[in-house]
Design an enzyme around this catalytic site. Structure first.
Site, short mmCIF file in Angstrom:
data_model
loop_
_atom_site.label_atom_id
_atom_site.label_comp_id
_atom_site.label_asym_id
_atom_site.label_seq_id
_atom_site.Cartn_x
_atom_site.Cartn_y
_atom_site.Cartn_z
N GLU A 427 38.83 -47.78 -23.36
CA GLU A 427 40.14 -47.46 -23.82
C GLU A 427 41.05 -48.33 -23.42
O GLU A 427 41.27 -48.99 -22.43
CB GLU A 427 40.42 -45.97 -23.18
CG GLU A 427 39.64 -44.83 -23.63
CD GLU A 427 39.80 -43.63 -22.41
OE1 GLU A 427 40.39 -43.88 -21.76
OE2 GLU A 427 38.69 -42.93 -22.72
N SER A 457 37.15 -40.54 -25.19
CA SER A 457 36.23 -39.98 -25.47
C SER A 457 34.97 -40.51 -24.42
O SER A 457 34.02 -41.06 -24.85
CB SER A 457 35.66 -39.99 -27.00
OG SER A 457 35.50 -41.38 -27.31
N GLU A 458 35.30 -40.26 -23.21
CA GLU A 458 34.47 -40.82 -22.19
C GLU A 458 32.85 -40.91 -22.38
O GLU A 458 31.90 -41.66 -22.26
CB GLU A 458 34.94 -40.59 -20.55
CG GLU A 458 35.90 -41.33 -20.20
CD GLU A 458 37.47 -40.80 -20.86
OE1 GLU A 458 38.35 -41.29 -20.48
OE2 GLU A 458 37.32 -39.71 -21.51
N ALA A 483 38.13 -44.22 -12.10
CA ALA A 483 36.73 -43.77 -11.53
C ALA A 483 36.74 -42.27 -11.59
O ALA A 483 35.66 -41.65 -12.08
CB ALA A 483 36.58 -44.10 -10.17
N ASP A 484 37.59 -41.61 -11.48
CA ASP A 484 37.77 -40.17 -11.65
C ASP A 484 37.19 -39.62 -13.07
O ASP A 484 36.62 -38.47 -13.16
CB ASP A 484 39.13 -39.46 -11.59
CG ASP A 484 39.63 -39.77 -10.23
OD1 ASP A 484 40.06 -38.88 -9.38
OD2 ASP A 484 40.16 -41.10 -10.07
N HIS A 528 43.21 -39.35 -10.45
CA HIS A 528 43.15 -40.98 -10.79
C HIS A 528 42.96 -42.08 -9.61
O HIS A 528 43.29 -43.11 -9.59
CB HIS A 528 44.52 -41.35 -11.32
CG HIS A 528 44.72 -41.14 -12.76
ND1 HIS A 528 44.67 -39.60 -13.20
CD2 HIS A 528 44.76 -41.73 -14.09
CE1 HIS A 528 44.91 -39.64 -14.52
NE2 HIS A 528 44.68 -40.80 -15.20
#
Length: 726
Positions: A427, A457-458, A483-484, A528
């Site tokens: 992103e 859209s991970e 990382a979250d 986050h």
């Protein structure tokens, strides 16, 4: 009164119905080939259910009986270069692709089947039974069937989990310019899964040559499709994402074939993805040899209605009507397929010693060696043969003070110039002069077709990266902004990417790099800020690297990009603006996998740490004037830890502190302390001590965030306590 204007979809949504004229016009060779495949797949599935009934299949036996028409009709028009994947109910798709690969001119059901056909069926049955001669040496079983050479890139036990991987395959096809396409098969349940819907959107946005083939068999285990969605015409999902969609009777193998031919023309012309919904019916329950009516969620009458439209019987009727085959010919072909499966079963089975008449067991020689259980979780690092390895003490190039973030952008630019297979995605990586932190600065301008800004859209883009890596022609570098967000993409990271190499036999590479940042102390709050090292270190398959200096970042990223295993590269926001020694013009060295760095020598205490905590530890040690050895671990996964350096230090100091910033619950040090105490117990004067944050995730409030994490003060307090007792 307001005016109302009816809105129409921008793409077609049509139903394809095969007419009598279509059946009359169909090539006889096509129809007989369809019958050959259908009969073999049906005989195979009946044999599997027979073995399951006898307790000879360990685990599930997800029969596709009744659904074969969708697979055969859609796969016969494909080429050997096209790829397919599927879900847990994928025997028929896998076999259709594999059989077409070994018999590209078609299978004549009136003749004896070739040895190549028999070998496909034997290896597939062996895989389902968990045996060594299976395609994945028994590791995959019924739900994880893969034969990459045939274009069958893997069925999948997670509902919708394989869809993003197919998008990666489609991207690789398009990037290579081969004209090949990918087809991903899934059921009505997966039509509502986030990974499927995210991938629909991404494939449409990027116009990927990917067919979303929905086998609507009306039941997800026992729950009917009308119970879970207001729009049970599942092909309706396509137009909402701008994806052209087709609906077809999946019990009519020719109708499916005609629909797929239209879809292939659409995709090969560069028109983007497509959806096909095929109405099919599984004759048996979710798993095993019993009909759904035996469990009460559907009626016998419903089952009989669907069986009356059996794809084999429909096709046979047209073959007889056209005079292409007589009924005795078809009966003989059915018997021939059954005999083939009986013979294949005899290869794998033998009478049960001391058992009742007819009782059988797996031949002992067919089982895999138990010692093979853990082989192939990761590779053997043979890819580093010939690599130029260097560390700070052996590097001969020029060094200069530089920003950490400049090393991040610099080494990626260098690698993309020298390796055209590298592709960067995530992103905003293509905007903002290098993403949100400048890590990809200049890359989009230099490599416009290899720096891909993704939708939010991970699941989709992380899985797509996994599919690209699995394809093998390109090496993806995916960025998860924080990382979250890994939890959003957890299925792709831990069920798919991490397990693929081992699950499919331990031989295929998964050359993927995942970049992400730890943001503790930056005020980004609970969602986050996490440090995922402890999660990745306890999940098999991943290698984990945590660079602390500009010099280390260059060498460790080069190693990550050379590695044939998936590597997560953790970056800390506190380090981005920091400065340190880094290479001026030599950005081609690799720091060896599994080598830690001793940042400060000492003999009284050993402190193990990583990332931004390293500087806090060094300051705490200096402030106390302690004779402590500080080791920056750098490589954190259990396969890559530098036990030589750790062991030598512990044998010297006899006291260990593990220092990290993050919450105690997902702590990296928890498992590491346990491992040290198991390996080095005889050299410890006291239990391994730890510094971590608290139980809570960091908060937005500056005061509360500081109270939740560990920094220099917490390290100093623990070091003073340990020094007083040793």
């Amino acid at each position: 009164m307001p005016q109302h204007h009816r809105l129409e979809a921008r793409v077609p949504w049509v139903e394809v119905v095969a007419t009598e004229e279509d059946w009359d016009a169909a090539d006889p060779l096509l129809l007989t080939s369809m019958l050959g495949q259908l009969l073999l797949i049906r005989a195979f599935e009946e044999h599997v259910l027979d073995l399951a009934r006898s307790g000879l299949v360990h685990g599930p036996a997800h029969s596709s009986i009744g659904q074969e028409g969708g697979a055969v009709g859609s796969i016969l028009p494909l080429t050997s270069a096209d790829t397919v994947n599927g879900s847990h109910r994928g025997h028929h798709q896998f076999l259709a692709k594999a059989l077409a690969y070994v018999e590209p001119k078609g299978i004549d059901p009136t003749r004896d089947f070739s040895p190549e056909v028999g070998e496909v069926l034997l290896r597939t049955l062996a895989e389902i039974c968990g045996l060594d001669r299976g395609f994945s040496h028994g590791r995959g079983g019924s739900m994880h069937l893969r034969w990459k050479e045939a274009g069958a890139i893997g069925t999948n036990a997670i509902v919708g989990g394989g869809v993003p991987f197919a998008a990666g395959s489609a991207w690789a096809h398009r990037q290579a310019g081969t004209g090949a396409v990918a087809v991903t098969y899934f059921g009505d349940g997966a039509a509502n899964i986030g990974s499927t819907l995210e991938t629909l959107n991404l494939a449409a946005a990027w116009r990927l040559p990917l067919c979303f083939f929905v086998e609507n068999n009306r039941y997800a285990v026992s729950t009917g499709v009308e119970e879970v969605t207001a729009e049970s015409r599942l092909s309706a999902r396509g137009p909402g994402f701008g994806v052209a969609s087709w609906k077809v009777d999946g019990m009519d193998v020719l109708a499916v074939h005609l629909a797929m031919r239209e879809v292939l023309r659409h995709m090969r012309a560069g028109e983007g993805p497509a959806v096909i919904e095929a109405d099919v019916y599984r004759y048996f329950h979710q798993n095993g040899p019993f009909p759904g009516s035996a469990f009460g969620y559907r009626t016998r009458e419903e089952e009989q209605e669907w069986r009356a439209r059996d794809p084999i019987e429909q096709l046979s009727g047209h073959l007889v009507r056209r005079g292409l085959l007589a009924r005795p010919d078809i009966d003989a072909a059915v018997a021939r397929a059954a005999r083939l499966m009986t013979g294949i079963g005899d290869v794998l089975l033998e009478p049960l010693p001391g058992g009742k008449p007819g009782q059988r067991r797996i031949r002992p020689a067919e089982w895999p060696d138990p010692g093979y259980a853990h082989v192939g979780v990761r590779g053997d690092l043979g890819e580093f043969a010939g690599a130029r390895l260097a560390d700070r003490d052996t590097f001969t190039g020029e060094l200069a003070e530089q920003k950490f973030i400049d090393a991040v952008a610099g080494v990626m630019a260098r690698r993309m110039r020298t390796d055209p297979s590298i592709v960067v995605l995530g992103e905003d990586v293509h905007r903002l002069n290098g993403g949100t932190n400048g890590a990809t600065r200049g890359l989009k301008e230099a490599f416009p077709d290899r720096v891909l800004g993704t939708p939010i859209s991970e699941n989709a883009f992380t899985g797509l990266a996994g599919g690209i890596a699995s394809d093998g022609r390109h090496r993806p570098v995916a960025e998860l902004m924080y990382a979250d967000f890994m939890w959003v993409a957890a299925d792709q990271l831990f069920n798919q990417i991490a397990k693929a190499r081992h699950m499919y036999g331990g031989t295929d590479a998964m050359p993927l790099v995942l970049r992400s940042k730890v943001a503790m102390g930056a005020g980004y709050g609970s969602q986050h800020s996490m440090d995922p090292a402890g999660i990745f270190a306890t999940a098999p398959g991943w290698r984990v690297v945590a660079p602390t200096t500009p010099f280390d970042y260059v060498g460790l990223m080069n190693s990550a990009l050379r590695c044939e295993d998936p590597v997560v590269v953790l970056e800390h926001v506190d380090l981005y603006a920091s400065t340190g020694e880094g290479p001026v013009d030599d950005l081609d060295y690799c720091i060896p996998v599994g080598r830690a760095a001793v940042r400060r020598a000492g003999s009284r205490l050993t402190v193990l740490t990583y990332l931004a905590m390293t500087s806090y530890v060094l300051r705490a040690v200096e402030s106390l004037g302690l004779d402590a050895e500080v080791i920056d671990l750098r490589w954190l996964d259990r396969a890559s830890l530098d036990w030589d350096t750790i062991g030598a230090s512990v044998r010297k100091t006899n006291n260990v502190l593990i220092a990290e910033q993050g919450p105690v619950g997902t702590s990296y040090g928890g498992w590491l302390a346990d491992e040290i105490q198991r390996r080095l117990f005889d050299w410890l004067d006291q239990p391994v001590q730890r510094v971590t944050g608290g139980e809570a995730s960091p908060s937005i409030s500056k005061v509360l965030e500081r109270a939740a994490i560990a920094m220099e003060d917490e390290v100093a307090a623990k070091l003073a306590e340990m020094a007083a007792s040793c």
